[in-house]
Design a protein around this motif. Structure first.
Motif, PDB file in Angstrom:
ATOM      1  N   UNK A  68       0.837  -1.199   0.000  1.00  0.00           N
ATOM      2  CA  UNK A  68       0.000   0.000   0.000  1.00  0.00           C
ATOM      3  C   UNK A  68       0.877   1.257   0.000  1.00  0.00           C
ATOM      4  N   UNK A  69       0.396   2.300  -0.688  1.00  0.00           N
ATOM      5  CA  UNK A  69       1.206   3.505  -0.827  1.00  0.00           C
ATOM      6  C   UNK A  69       0.336   4.747  -0.717  1.00  0.00           C
ATOM      7  N   UNK A  70       0.920   5.795  -0.145  1.00  0.00           N
ATOM      8  CA  UNK A  70       0.355   7.129  -0.237  1.00  0.00           C
ATOM      9  C   UNK A  70       1.406   8.012  -0.898  1.00  0.00           C
ATOM     10  N   UNK A  71       0.951   9.101  -1.491  1.00  0.00           N
ATOM     11  CA  UNK A  71       1.858   9.948  -2.256  1.00  0.00           C
ATOM     12  C   UNK A  71       1.702  11.399  -1.816  1.00  0.00           C
ATOM     13  N   UNK A  79      -3.815  -0.102  -4.891  1.00  0.00           N
ATOM     14  CA  UNK A  79      -2.810   0.004  -3.831  1.00  0.00           C
ATOM     15  C   UNK A  79      -2.527   1.454  -3.435  1.00  0.00           C
ATOM     16  N   UNK A  80      -3.227   2.405  -4.031  1.00  0.00           N
ATOM     17  CA  UNK A  80      -3.105   3.807  -3.631  1.00  0.00           C
ATOM     18  C   UNK A  80      -4.104   4.055  -2.511  1.00  0.00           C
ATOM     19  N   UNK A  81      -3.601   4.361  -1.320  1.00  0.00           N
ATOM     20  CA  UNK A  81      -4.478   4.486  -0.149  1.00  0.00           C
ATOM     21  C   UNK A  81      -4.356   5.870   0.482  1.00  0.00           C
ATOM     22  N   UNK A  82      -4.066   6.871  -0.340  1.00  0.00           N
ATOM     23  CA  UNK A  82      -3.943   8.228   0.181  1.00  0.00           C
ATOM     24  C   UNK A  82      -5.218   8.655   0.908  1.00  0.00           C
ATOM     25  N   UNK A  83      -6.380   8.226   0.430  1.00  0.00           N
ATOM     26  CA  UNK A  83      -7.635   8.607   1.077  1.00  0.00           C
ATOM     27  C   UNK A  83      -7.880   7.842   2.375  1.00  0.00           C
TER      28      UNK A  83
END
Length: 580
Positions: free
Chosen positions: A264-267, A281-285
Motif C-alpha cells: 500500500x502507498x500514499x503519495x 494500492x493507492x491508499x492516500x484517502x
C-alpha cells in the motif's frame, strides 16, 4: 570566480555522458552562457527586461538564427518575458519540476535578483533544479555607486546550492556548466551565478560541454538488504512516495515495487500520480488509518517534516509507534531528527529495484487483512466525499468545484495549486492519473507561485490541459501575469475559490482568540474582469449548477480563462496540522 560550493568534478555522480567532444568557443559572454545552457537541455529563458542581462537575450536571439540557418544546430532558447521577476523565477522552478531539466531565470541586477529570492527558497525546499542568472553592476564601476550595485551572493547563498560571481568573460562557460551540473545533481536544487555588466558584454573563450544523463550515487547494498528484511517481516507496511521519486526518474521503479509486492502507498508532492489515481494500492484517502495503523512506514524521496508528523507514526493509546525507514536520493536528505529503523541513500531507481529484487526472494506474511482494511477505508472515504462533491449549498461549498472539475481532467492534465484553504481541498480530491502532473509550492508554502508555474506548464506541455487552482488571496500576488499568458499565447484554465478571505488564517485566529483581524478581503471581487481587461476571459459563478458549464467554456475558449467561483468562507478544510 567566487563560489559557495565545490567544483562539480567533486560530485558523486555517474553517467555524465561526457564523450570528450567538448567544443572550444569564442563569443561574447552572453553567447557562451546560452550555448552552455543549450548543452544542458534548456529551451526557455524566463526573464523581465533589464540592461544588465542584455547579452543573454542576444545569445538567445542568435541561437534562433543559428537554428534557422542550420536545422542541425542546437534547439534555440526561447525568451518568455513576464511582468514581475518573481514570476520568471517561479516559472523556472516549475520548469525544473516538470521537465527534470534545470529551469532558467535571467534577472536584472539588484531588485531583479531580490524579487526572485522566494522562488529560489521554494526550489531549495522542494529540490527543484533551476539556474538563476543575475545581472551585476560593472567591475569598472564597482564601489562607486553604479545603478543597482549590490553584492547578491550573501543574499542568495542561504537558499541555493551554489552561488558564484563570474568575474571575467573567460569564466562564463565553466561557471555556467558548474551551475547547471550542480542544479541537476542529487540532491537537486537552485543555483545562482551573476556576471558583471562590462564582462557580460565582453568577448571570451570557453568550453561548451557535451552533456548526458546524470545518475545518483550507488546505494549501500547492505542497507538495502537490511530494509528488505524489515519489509519482509512487516505485517502492515506502508510506502510514502514523494517528490524526489519523480525528480530522480524513479517513478517506474516505484510502481513496479508497489504492484509486484502489493505494498500500500500514499503519495505527496510530485510523487502524486506515481501510483495512478484509482489504483487499488493507492491508499492516500485512507491516510490517517494507514499512518496510524502501520507497523513499518518506508518514506521515499520526501523529508520527514510537518506534512508527515516529523517522522512519528502511530503510537496512540499506548500502541507501539511504527518503525520508520527513510530513503533519500543523497545522504544529506536522510532525516537527522527522526528515530529511524534504517535508511538508504543513493539513486532511487537502484534502491527501489534492489528492494523489489530482495523481496521477490523473501517469504512474507499474509497482508490481505491489512490491504482490505485500507481499501475499505478508501471506499468509505469516496462514498463520504461524494456528498460534498455534489453539494448544492449556497454559498458554494469548495468541494463542489472539484466535483465538477475532476471528471473533466484528462489523464495528462497538469494541475497547479496556488492557495491555502481552497487548494487543500484539491489535495484531497485530485488524484493524478500520471506522474509529473501536479505542482504545488511544497514544504516552503509560498503563495504567488501559480502564474509562473502555469506559464511553465503551458510551455513544457503544449498539448495538455493546464489548470491553475487559485485562492483569491494568492491571486493578488501574481494575477497581473495573465498579461504574460496573453502576450505569449499561452491558454490556461484558472479556477478560483473566492471566499473573500485569507481562509487559512481566519479560522485558526477565531479558534485562538474568538475573533479575527487582517483576514478579510473585499467581498466577491470580480477577478474575472481583471483577466478580461488583460486580454483573457472569464466569468463569476455563484450557483453550484453553473460550475460545470463554466469549466466547459473555459476549456473550449483557447485563451487564459478564469472561472471565479464565490464560495462559503465557513466551509473550511478540516486539517490535522497547522504546519508547526
Amino acid at each position: 570566480m567566487t563560489s559557495t560550493t565545490p567544483d562539480p568534478a567533486a560530485l558523486d555522480v555517474t553517467g555524465t555522458g561526457d564523450t570528450g567532444d567538448d567544443a572550444q568557443r569564442t563569443g561574447h559572454a552572453g553567447e557562451l552562457a546560452v550555448a552552455v545552457a543549450q548543452a544542458h537541455g534548456v529551451e526557455t529563458m524566463f526573464t523581465l527586461s533589464g540592461a544588465h542581462v542584455f547579452p543573454m537575450y542576444d545569445g538567445a536571439v542568435k541561437s534562433a538564427q543559428a537554428r534557422e540557418a542550420d536545422p542541425g544546430a542546437p534547439q534555440p532558447i526561447a525568451i518568455i518575458d513576464v511582468r514581475h521577476e518573481q514570476t520568471a523565477a517561479f516559472a523556472a522552478e516549475a520548469t525544473g519540476k516538470l521537465t527534470r531539466v534545470p529551469g532558467l531565470a535571467v534577472l536584472t541586477a539588484g531588485p531583479g535578483v531580490t524579487n526572485g529570492v522566494s522562488a529560489m527558497a521554494q526550489a531549495s525546499f522542494a529540490g527543484s533544479p533551476m539556474v538563476v542568472v543575475g545581472g551585476r553592476a560593472p567591475n569598472n564601476r564597482w564601489g562607486t555607486g553604479a545603478l543597482q550595485e549590490i553584492d547578491h551572493l550573501p543574499i542568495v547563498s542561504p537558499v541555493t546550492k551554489h552561488a558564484a560571481t563570474l568575474t571575467t568573460a573567460d569564466d562564463v562557460a565553466a561557471g555556467f556548466d558548474a551551475a547547471f551540473t550542480l542544479a541537476r545533481s542529487s540532491h537537486r536544487g537552485p543555483t545562482y551565478v551573476d556576471v558583471p555588466m562590462d564582462e557580460f558584454f565582453n568577448v571570451g573563450t570557453g568550453t561548451v560541454p557535451t552533456v548526458g544523463e546524470l545518475r545518483g550515487a550507488a546505494p549501500d547494498t547492505d542497507a538495502i538488504d537490511r530494509v528488505v528484511r524489515l519489509l519482509a517481516r512487516a505485517e502492515r507496511p506502508l510506502l510514502v512516495l514523494g517528490t524526489d521519486v519523480w525528480a530522480d526518474r524513479a517513478e517506474h521503479a516505484a510502481l513496479r515495487l508497489v504492484e509486484e509486492m502489493r505494498l500500500p502507498a500514499i503519495t505527496n508532492g510530485m510523487g502524486r500520480g506515481v501510483v495512478p489515481g484509482g489504483h487499488p494500492m493507492l491508499v492516500t484517502k485512507a491516510r490517517s488509518t494507514a499512518l496510524n495503523g502501520a507497523d513499518l512506514v518506508v518514506v521515499v524521496g520526501t523529508p520527514l517534516d510537518f506534512r508527515l508528523g516529523y517522522g512519528v507514526f502511530g503510537g496512540k493509546d499506548g500502541a507501539r509507534p511504527a518503525a520508520v525507514v527513510h530513503i533519500a536520493d543523497s545522504p544529506a536528505q536522510v532525516s537527522a531528527h527522526a528515530d529511524l529503523a534504517d535508511s538508504v541513500s543513493g539513486d532511487l531507481s537502484t534502491v527501489l529495484d534492489g528492494l523489489l529484487e530482495g523481496l521477490s526472494r523473501a517469504a512474507q506474511p499474509d497482508r490481505a487483512a491489512w490491504i482490505s482494511l485500507l481499501q475499505d477505508t478508501v471506499a468509505a472515504a469516496n462514498a463520504k466525499d461524494a456528498e460534498l462533491l455534489r453539494a448544492e449549498a449556497d454559498p458554494v461549498h469548495p468541494a463542489r468545484i472539484y466535483g465538477e472539475l475532476v471528471p473533466r481532467l484528462a489523464d495528462d492534465a497538469v494541475v497547479i495549486g496556488d492557495g491555502g484553504d481552497f487548494v487543500s481541498f484539491a489535495g484531497k480530491y485530485v488524484e493524478p492519473r500520471r506522474p509529473g502532473g501536479w505542482l504545488d509550492p511544497g514544504p516552503y508554502g509560498c503563495l504567488g507561485a501559480g502564474l509562473g508555474a502555469a506559464i511553465a506548464a503551458r510551455v513544457a506541455r503544449p498539448s495538455s490541459q493546464v489548470v491553475l487552482l487559485l485562492g483569491d488571496g494568492a491571486a493578488g500576488f501574481s494575477l497581473m501575469d495573465v498579461d504574460t499568458l496573453v502576450r505569449h499565447d499561452l491558454p490556461v484554465v484558472m479556477v478560483m475559490g473566492n471566499n473573500s478571505a485569507w481562509g487559512l488564517e481566519k479560522g485558526p485566529m477565531q479558534m485562538l482568540y474568538g475573533y479575527d483581524v487582517a483576514a478579510d478581503l473585499a467581498a466577491a471581487t470580480s477577478y474575472d474582469k481583471v483577466v478580461g481587461a488583460l486580454g483573457g476571459a472569464g466569468e463569476t459563478i455563484t450557483d453550484p449548477r453553473g460550475i460545470g458549464p463554466a469549466l466547459d467554456r473555459a476549456f473550449a475558449s483557447g485563451v487564459p480563462y478564469l472561472v471565479n467561483v464565490i464560495t462559503d468562507v465557513n466551509a473550511a478544510y478540516p486539517r490535522n496540522t497547522f504546519g508547526i
